[in-house]
Design a protein around this motif. Structure first.
Motif, mmCIF file in Angstrom:
data_model
loop_
_atom_site.group_PDB
_atom_site.id
_atom_site.type_symbol
_atom_site.label_atom_id
_atom_site.label_comp_id
_atom_site.label_asym_id
_atom_site.label_seq_id
_atom_site.Cartn_x
_atom_site.Cartn_y
_atom_site.Cartn_z
ATOM 1 N N ALA A 110 -6.427 18.284 -17.987
ATOM 2 C CA ALA A 110 -7.371 18.637 -19.054
ATOM 3 C C ALA A 110 -8.037 17.353 -19.555
ATOM 4 N N GLY A 111 -9.366 17.386 -19.619
ATOM 5 C CA GLY A 111 -10.110 16.188 -19.988
ATOM 6 C C GLY A 111 -10.522 16.185 -21.448
ATOM 7 N N VAL A 112 -10.023 15.219 -22.203
ATOM 8 C CA VAL A 112 -10.369 15.074 -23.615
ATOM 9 C C VAL A 112 -10.915 13.670 -23.851
ATOM 10 N N VAL A 113 -11.331 13.401 -25.082
ATOM 11 C CA VAL A 113 -11.860 12.077 -25.428
ATOM 12 C C VAL A 113 -11.121 11.617 -26.684
ATOM 13 N N PRO A 114 -9.894 11.124 -26.538
ATOM 14 C CA PRO A 114 -9.059 10.855 -27.712
ATOM 15 C C PRO A 114 -9.681 9.832 -28.658
ATOM 16 N N ALA A 139 -22.687 17.103 -40.384
ATOM 17 C CA ALA A 139 -21.517 17.611 -39.676
ATOM 18 C C ALA A 139 -21.367 16.767 -38.420
ATOM 19 N N LEU A 140 -20.270 16.030 -38.313
ATOM 20 C CA LEU A 140 -20.098 15.040 -37.270
ATOM 21 C C LEU A 140 -18.896 15.384 -36.391
ATOM 22 N N THR A 141 -19.138 15.544 -35.099
ATOM 23 C CA THR A 141 -18.053 15.743 -34.150
ATOM 24 C C THR A 141 -17.603 14.369 -33.675
ATOM 25 N N LEU A 142 -16.352 14.030 -33.925
ATOM 26 C CA LEU A 142 -15.859 12.678 -33.673
ATOM 27 C C LEU A 142 -14.970 12.640 -32.434
ATOM 28 N N THR A 143 -15.269 11.703 -31.551
ATOM 29 C CA THR A 143 -14.430 11.456 -30.381
ATOM 30 C C THR A 143 -14.277 9.952 -30.208
ATOM 31 N N GLY A 144 -13.421 9.576 -29.275
ATOM 32 C CA GLY A 144 -13.419 8.206 -28.806
ATOM 33 C C GLY A 144 -14.597 7.997 -27.862
ATOM 34 N N ALA A 145 -14.631 6.839 -27.226
ATOM 35 C CA ALA A 145 -15.752 6.539 -26.328
ATOM 36 C C ALA A 145 -15.419 6.786 -24.867
ATOM 37 N N GLU A 146 -14.141 7.031 -24.546
ATOM 38 C CA GLU A 146 -13.709 7.095 -23.153
ATOM 39 C C GLU A 146 -13.034 8.420 -22.831
ATOM 40 N N PRO A 147 -13.630 9.240 -21.960
ATOM 41 C CA PRO A 147 -12.964 10.484 -21.547
ATOM 42 C C PRO A 147 -11.711 10.172 -20.729
ATOM 43 N N LEU A 148 -10.626 10.869 -21.035
ATOM 44 C CA LEU A 148 -9.371 10.668 -20.319
ATOM 45 C C LEU A 148 -8.641 12.002 -20.191
ATOM 46 N N THR A 149 -8.170 12.311 -19.004
ATOM 47 C CA THR A 149 -7.284 13.452 -18.875
ATOM 48 C C THR A 149 -5.913 13.068 -19.434
ATOM 49 N N PHE A 150 -5.067 14.074 -19.640
ATOM 50 C CA PHE A 150 -3.707 13.765 -20.086
ATOM 51 C C PHE A 150 -3.004 12.878 -19.059
ATOM 52 N N ARG A 151 -3.235 13.155 -17.780
ATOM 53 C CA ARG A 151 -2.624 12.343 -16.725
ATOM 54 C C ARG A 151 -3.097 10.886 -16.832
ATOM 55 N N GLU A 152 -4.389 10.701 -17.108
ATOM 56 C CA GLU A 152 -4.928 9.346 -17.241
ATOM 57 C C GLU A 152 -4.407 8.650 -18.493
ATOM 58 N N GLN A 153 -4.246 9.401 -19.585
ATOM 59 C CA GLN A 153 -3.659 8.802 -20.781
ATOM 60 C C GLN A 153 -2.243 8.312 -20.499
ATOM 61 N N ALA A 213 -16.813 16.432 -23.860
ATOM 62 C CA ALA A 213 -17.818 15.369 -23.751
ATOM 63 C C ALA A 213 -17.672 14.372 -24.899
ATOM 64 N N VAL A 214 -18.114 13.152 -24.659
ATOM 65 C CA VAL A 214 -18.169 12.143 -25.715
ATOM 66 C C VAL A 214 -19.179 12.587 -26.766
ATOM 67 N N ALA A 215 -18.813 12.462 -28.038
ATOM 68 C CA ALA A 215 -19.707 12.859 -29.133
ATOM 69 C C ALA A 215 -19.932 11.662 -30.046
ATOM 70 N N ASP A 216 -19.855 11.873 -31.343
ATOM 71 C CA ASP A 216 -20.071 10.768 -32.289
ATOM 72 C C ASP A 216 -18.875 9.822 -32.281
ATOM 73 N N THR A 217 -19.150 8.531 -32.306
ATOM 74 C CA THR A 217 -18.111 7.500 -32.318
ATOM 75 C C THR A 217 -18.466 6.455 -33.366
ATOM 76 N N THR A 218 -17.568 5.497 -33.563
ATOM 77 C CA THR A 218 -17.913 4.405 -34.476
ATOM 78 C C THR A 218 -19.091 3.603 -33.932
ATOM 79 N N ALA A 219 -19.280 3.602 -32.620
ATOM 80 C CA ALA A 219 -20.423 2.878 -32.052
ATOM 81 C C ALA A 219 -21.732 3.534 -32.447
ATOM 82 N N THR A 220 -21.805 4.865 -32.361
ATOM 83 C CA THR A 220 -23.057 5.552 -32.679
ATOM 84 C C THR A 220 -23.267 5.682 -34.183
ATOM 85 N N LEU A 221 -22.172 5.763 -34.945
ATOM 86 C CA LEU A 221 -22.299 5.995 -36.383
ATOM 87 C C LEU A 221 -22.244 4.719 -37.211
#
Length: 284
Positions: free
Chosen positions: A158-162, A185-199, A250-258
């Motif tokens: 499963a691919g998330v963006v922690p 209304a801000l959807t917050l993610t990290g900058a790097e998509p990672l599956t659970f296996r990749e985490q 998908a990657v959404a709002d991050t500290t980089a964009t905000l």
């Protein structure tokens, strides 16, 4: 202009409080059990229990902004009291679950959605922070990892963006202290998509030892999670993982964009919390 931080025992609330206090801003921390609040020296702690409206007035006295943990029980009365007290802006720690399919039928999403809708229907300016998967969710793997056991997952790919909790706190403070994020209304993610296996691979690299991954059935995962989580929330979580397995988040709002600064990485979070996965660790 006092800022009220509710849910004062929560990790995000504590980080927000620390930042506001360090900046010299007047902050008050509230919780249903104020004696258990570990606020910085000089920060006032008060009782605020949504099931007890008589606690609202004292907590809200002189407050203009509120950092709010979501709790639909009593939210209407709290909003009414906040308006009467002169509160102008509420920053809500919501969840990206509200954006999923049929959120009213999803217990986790509905919990947050009811608070969002109550605020949206009020005269208060409201900013909704909707974080996706927290990097700190990985602490759920601490027990098997610390015992050199496989991490059992029904959807390891499963691919998330922690998102790092400290990034959420930074964005919350910006929303409370500046005007750029107010009312959004801000959807917050990290900058790097990672599956659970990749985490887990990142965590293994940080720890310097292998972490085996074992795929289990959804039924087995449901059985395991139900030991410490209400059944409706187990279903909600597994549905989210299943969707993320079919279509990665998908990657959404991050500290980089905000905020114009790099987002903290999952690797950074793992390095900061490596002790939680140490051999023989009995508690996180």
């Amino acid at each position: 202009m006092t800022i009220l931080v509710t849910g004062g025992r929560g990790r995000i609330a504590r980080a927000v409080t620390t930042r506001l206090h360090a900046a010299g801003l007047p902050v008050r921390v509230a919780g249903s059990r104020p004696a258990e609040l570990a606020a910085p020296t000089g920060v006032e702690t008060v009782e605020l229990a949504l099931g007890r409206p008589e606690t609202f007035a004292t907590a809200l006295r002189g407050v203009r902004q509120v950092f709010l943990y979501p709790e639909p029980a009593g939210i209407g009365a709290l909003i009414e009291e906040a308006g009467a007290a002169g509160v102008e802006h509420v920053v809500l720690l919501s969840s990206s679950a509200v954006l999923g399919p049929d959120p009213e039928e999803d217990p986790l999403a509905d919990h947050h959605l009811r608070v969002e809708r109550a605020l949206a229907g009020s005269a208060l300016t409201a900013t909704f922070l909707r974080p996706d998967a927290f990097a700190s969710n990985a602490l759920g793997w601490a027990h098997p990892v610390s015992r050199a056991q496989p991490v059992q997952l029904p959807y390891p790919d499963a691919g998330v963006v922690p998102v790092h909790p400290e990034d959420i706190a930074d964005i919350a403070v910006e929303a409370l202290t500046g005007g750029r994020l107010a009312g959004r209304a801000l959807t917050l993610t990290g900058a790097e998509p990672l599956t659970f296996r990749e985490q887990l691979a990142v965590l293994a690299d940080v720890l310097g030892r292998e972490i085996p991954v074992e795929r289990i059935t959804r039924d087995e995962a449901e059985r395991q999670l139900s030991a410490f989580m209400p059944a409706p929330l187990v279903g909600s979580l597994l549905d989210f993982w299943q969707r993320a397995d079919a279509e990665p988040v998908a990657v959404a709002d991050t500290t980089a964009t905000l905020l114009g600064r790099p987002a903290r990485s999952f690797r950074q979070w793992a390095a900061e919390h490596a002790d939680a996965f140490a051999p023989g660790r009995t508690a996180v």
